[in-house]
Design an enzyme around this catalytic site. Sequence first.
Site, PDB file in Angstrom:
ATOM      1  N   ARG A  65       0.846  -1.187   0.000  1.00  0.00           N
ATOM      2  CA  ARG A  65       0.000   0.000   0.000  1.00  0.00           C
ATOM      3  C   ARG A  65       0.888   1.245   0.000  1.00  0.00           C
ATOM      4  NH1 ARG A  65      -3.369  -3.022  -1.463  1.00  0.00           N
ATOM      5  NH2 ARG A  65      -5.424  -3.502  -0.546  1.00  0.00           N
ATOM      6  N   HIS A  96      -1.142   0.170  -9.743  1.00  0.00           N
ATOM      7  CA  HIS A  96      -1.800  -0.808  -8.858  1.00  0.00           C
ATOM      8  C   HIS A  96      -2.275  -2.011  -9.658  1.00  0.00           C
ATOM      9  CE1 HIS A  96      -3.998  -1.214  -4.760  1.00  0.00           C
ATOM     10  NE2 HIS A  96      -3.815  -2.399  -5.298  1.00  0.00           N
TER      11      HIS A  96
HETATM   12  N1  LIG Z   1      -0.548  -4.131  -5.239  1.00  0.00           N
HETATM   13  C1  LIG Z   1      -1.445  -5.082  -5.401  1.00  0.00           C
HETATM   14  O1  LIG Z   1      -1.985  -5.294  -6.510  1.00  0.00           O
HETATM   15  C2  LIG Z   1      -1.819  -5.943  -4.234  1.00  0.00           C
HETATM   16  C3  LIG Z   1      -1.411  -5.621  -2.966  1.00  0.00           C
HETATM   17  N2  LIG Z   1      -1.696  -6.458  -1.905  1.00  0.00           N
HETATM   18  C4  LIG Z   1      -1.198  -6.111  -0.579  1.00  0.00           C
HETATM   19  O2  LIG Z   1      -0.405  -7.194  -0.095  1.00  0.00           O
HETATM   20  C5  LIG Z   1      -0.625  -7.300   1.315  1.00  0.00           C
HETATM   21  C6  LIG Z   1      -0.200  -8.666   1.811  1.00  0.00           C
HETATM   22  O3  LIG Z   1      -1.107  -9.644   1.363  1.00  0.00           O
HETATM   23  P1  LIG Z   1      -1.027 -11.113   2.012  1.00  0.00           P
HETATM   24  O4  LIG Z   1       0.344 -11.662   1.874  1.00  0.00           O
HETATM   25  O5  LIG Z   1      -2.186 -11.908   1.475  1.00  0.00           O
HETATM   26  O6  LIG Z   1      -1.298 -10.781   3.556  1.00  0.00           O
HETATM   27  P2  LIG Z   1      -1.055 -11.727   4.809  1.00  0.00           P
HETATM   28  O7  LIG Z   1      -1.979 -11.247   5.885  1.00  0.00           O
HETATM   29  O8  LIG Z   1      -1.096 -13.163   4.394  1.00  0.00           O
HETATM   30  O9  LIG Z   1       0.468 -11.402   5.260  1.00  0.00           O
HETATM   31  C7  LIG Z   1       0.768 -10.221   5.977  1.00  0.00           C
HETATM   32  C8  LIG Z   1       2.191 -10.362   6.514  1.00  0.00           C
HETATM   33  O10 LIG Z   1       2.573  -9.139   7.139  1.00  0.00           O
HETATM   34  C9  LIG Z   1       3.054  -9.423   8.453  1.00  0.00           C
HETATM   35  N3  LIG Z   1       2.754  -8.314   9.345  1.00  0.00           N
HETATM   36  C10 LIG Z   1       1.561  -7.720   9.565  1.00  0.00           C
HETATM   37  N4  LIG Z   1       1.681  -6.761  10.490  1.00  0.00           N
HETATM   38  C11 LIG Z   1       2.992  -6.748  10.861  1.00  0.00           C
HETATM   39  C12 LIG Z   1       3.764  -5.994  11.783  1.00  0.00           C
HETATM   40  N5  LIG Z   1       3.196  -5.027  12.531  1.00  0.00           N
HETATM   41  N6  LIG Z   1       5.084  -6.261  11.905  1.00  0.00           N
HETATM   42  C13 LIG Z   1       5.655  -7.236  11.170  1.00  0.00           C
HETATM   43  N7  LIG Z   1       4.994  -7.996  10.268  1.00  0.00           N
HETATM   44  C14 LIG Z   1       3.679  -7.744  10.131  1.00  0.00           C
HETATM   45  C15 LIG Z   1       2.318 -10.662   8.886  1.00  0.00           C
HETATM   46  O11 LIG Z   1       3.064 -11.281   9.938  1.00  0.00           O
HETATM   47  P3  LIG Z   1       2.535 -12.650  10.607  1.00  0.00           P
HETATM   48  O12 LIG Z   1       2.582 -13.696   9.528  1.00  0.00           O
HETATM   49  O13 LIG Z   1       3.517 -12.957  11.701  1.00  0.00           O
HETATM   50  O14 LIG Z   1       1.142 -12.376  11.104  1.00  0.00           O
HETATM   51  C16 LIG Z   1       2.299 -11.464   7.582  1.00  0.00           C
HETATM   52  O15 LIG Z   1       3.506 -12.175   7.433  1.00  0.00           O
HETATM   53  C17 LIG Z   1      -2.109  -6.982   1.441  1.00  0.00           C
HETATM   54  O16 LIG Z   1      -2.439  -6.565   2.758  1.00  0.00           O
HETATM   55  C18 LIG Z   1      -2.288  -5.852   0.430  1.00  0.00           C
HETATM   56  O17 LIG Z   1      -2.054  -4.610   1.068  1.00  0.00           O
HETATM   57  C19 LIG Z   1      -2.386  -7.633  -2.080  1.00  0.00           C
HETATM   58  C20 LIG Z   1      -2.828  -7.989  -3.330  1.00  0.00           C
HETATM   59  C21 LIG Z   1      -2.613  -7.132  -4.488  1.00  0.00           C
HETATM   60  O1  LIG Z   2      -6.326  -7.439  -3.149  1.00  0.00           O
HETATM   61  C1  LIG Z   2      -5.768  -6.366  -2.816  1.00  0.00           C
HETATM   62  O2  LIG Z   2      -5.473  -6.042  -1.638  1.00  0.00           O
HETATM   63  C2  LIG Z   2      -5.429  -5.428  -3.871  1.00  0.00           C
HETATM   64  O3  LIG Z   2      -4.698  -4.491  -3.667  1.00  0.00           O
HETATM   65  C3  LIG Z   2      -6.028  -5.670  -5.200  1.00  0.00           C
HETATM   66  O4  LIG Z   2      -5.928  -4.537  -5.947  1.00  0.00           O
END
Ligand SMILES: NC(=O)C1=CN([C@@H]2O[C@H](COP(=O)(O)OP(=O)(O)OC[C@H]3O[C@@H](n4cnc5c(N)ncnc54)[C@H](OP(=O)(O)O)[C@@H]3O)[C@@H](O)[C@H]2O)C=CC1
Ligand SMILES: O=C(O)C(=O)CO
Length: 312
Positions: free
Chosen positions: A227, A275
């Site tokens: 983000r 995005h």
């Molecule tokens: N640009 C785009 O097109 C897209 C962007 N995204 C973004 O990707 C992000 C990640 O997706 P996804 O992998 O499915 O999410 P997940 O919830 O599976 O993974 C989030 C990760 O972040 C870690 N985390 C969260 N908070 C903290 C913190 N305070 N300190 C350290 N680590 C932290 C978590 O740790 P832990 O495992 O220990 O809980 C976990 O490993 C989404 O939230 C979204 O914002 C997603 C899809 C598309």
């Molecule tokens: O799935 C999400 O979080 C995305 O950012 C898709 O655009």
Amino acid sequence: MDIIFYHPSFNSDYWINTLHKAMPHAHVRAWTAGDNAPADYALVWHPPVEMLKGRKLKGVFALGAGVDAILGQLSANPGMLADDIPLFRLEDTGMGSQMQEYAVSQVLHWFRRFDDYQVLKQQSRWQQLEEYAHGDFTVGILGAGVLGSKVAESLLPWGFPVRCWSRSRKSLPGIQSFAGPEELGDFLQGTRVLINLLPNTSETVGLINQSLLNQLAEHSYVMNLARGVHVVEADLLAALESGKVKGAMLDVFSREPLPADNPLWAHPRVAMTPHIAAFTRPNEAIEFISHTIGKLERGETVSGRVDRVRGY
Ligand SMILES: NC(=O)C1=CN([C@@H]2O[C@H](COP(=O)(O)OP(=O)(O)OC[C@H]3O[C@@H](n4cnc5c(N)ncnc54)[C@H](OP(=O)(O)O)[C@@H]3O)[C@@H](O)[C@H]2O)C=CC1
Ligand SMILES: O=C(O)C(=O)CO
């Protein structure tokens, strides 16, 4: 079983027809303003408040991986979704491989110095540059969840040292795991390519700031796939100007679409995409949702439930 569907841009007909094939016993309808008829589940992305407010639902599915937007709506509109109604998000559903494509291609672009060769080309200069060593190109991934872990795994075959940072310790073969605020400094030390795949929460917003960037290796690279609000743009620009950061690849921005007057547009060492790093794939998403609903109906445990307090 009744399901209501709302997405501002997805093809509702395709989703509804495909959901009916996956769940023949369900009745799926596109929600429209004024529809207060009962429903068991809601599938939503940026839903109008009235769609959910006051409804008794068995569950709500956000049609994406990141849930910051809907959690922001719930926070701004008390009563929009009762606390006891579970909120789910999409785990991978075709986004993992897209993130792998994006991250591997960009890391290789930087590692093979294609950014530097493009500058030489614009100067009509035929010059072979010193090669980088894999050992000097450690990739550090902020976030080791569904998407971050897949990106980490996809970088290993290319010979890069790969590390990840998350809230809790991870056990990912070949990948060094750092966990919690106390280990962030060690994670950053020596990281040459920083990839962000964190959720947007109160703890992660503004994380990629001057203090963090200063801890990266010299002439490092920043790739933001999560983000825009994670990055303090003025600090990134300053790090680019000083040379601490050699290049940035940004898919997300604090305001989207990015305003025309934002200096990132013109910066020679910033590449951008609007995005598009990973899209929800309808068929995979519908398979995930239908399987999850089936498990919920049978009282089985499911994955993908959002912890509204934690923020992801
Ligand atoms: N640009 C785009 O097109 C897209 C962007 N995204 C973004 O990707 C992000 C990640 O997706 P996804 O992998 O499915 O999410 P997940 O919830 O599976 O993974 C989030 C990760 O972040 C870690 N985390 C969260 N908070 C903290 C913190 N305070 N300190 C350290 N680590 C932290 C978590 O740790 P832990 O495992 O220990 O809980 C976990 O490993 C989404 O939230 C979204 O914002 C997603 C899809 C598309
Ligand atoms: O799935 C999400 O979080 C995305 O950012 C898709 O655009």
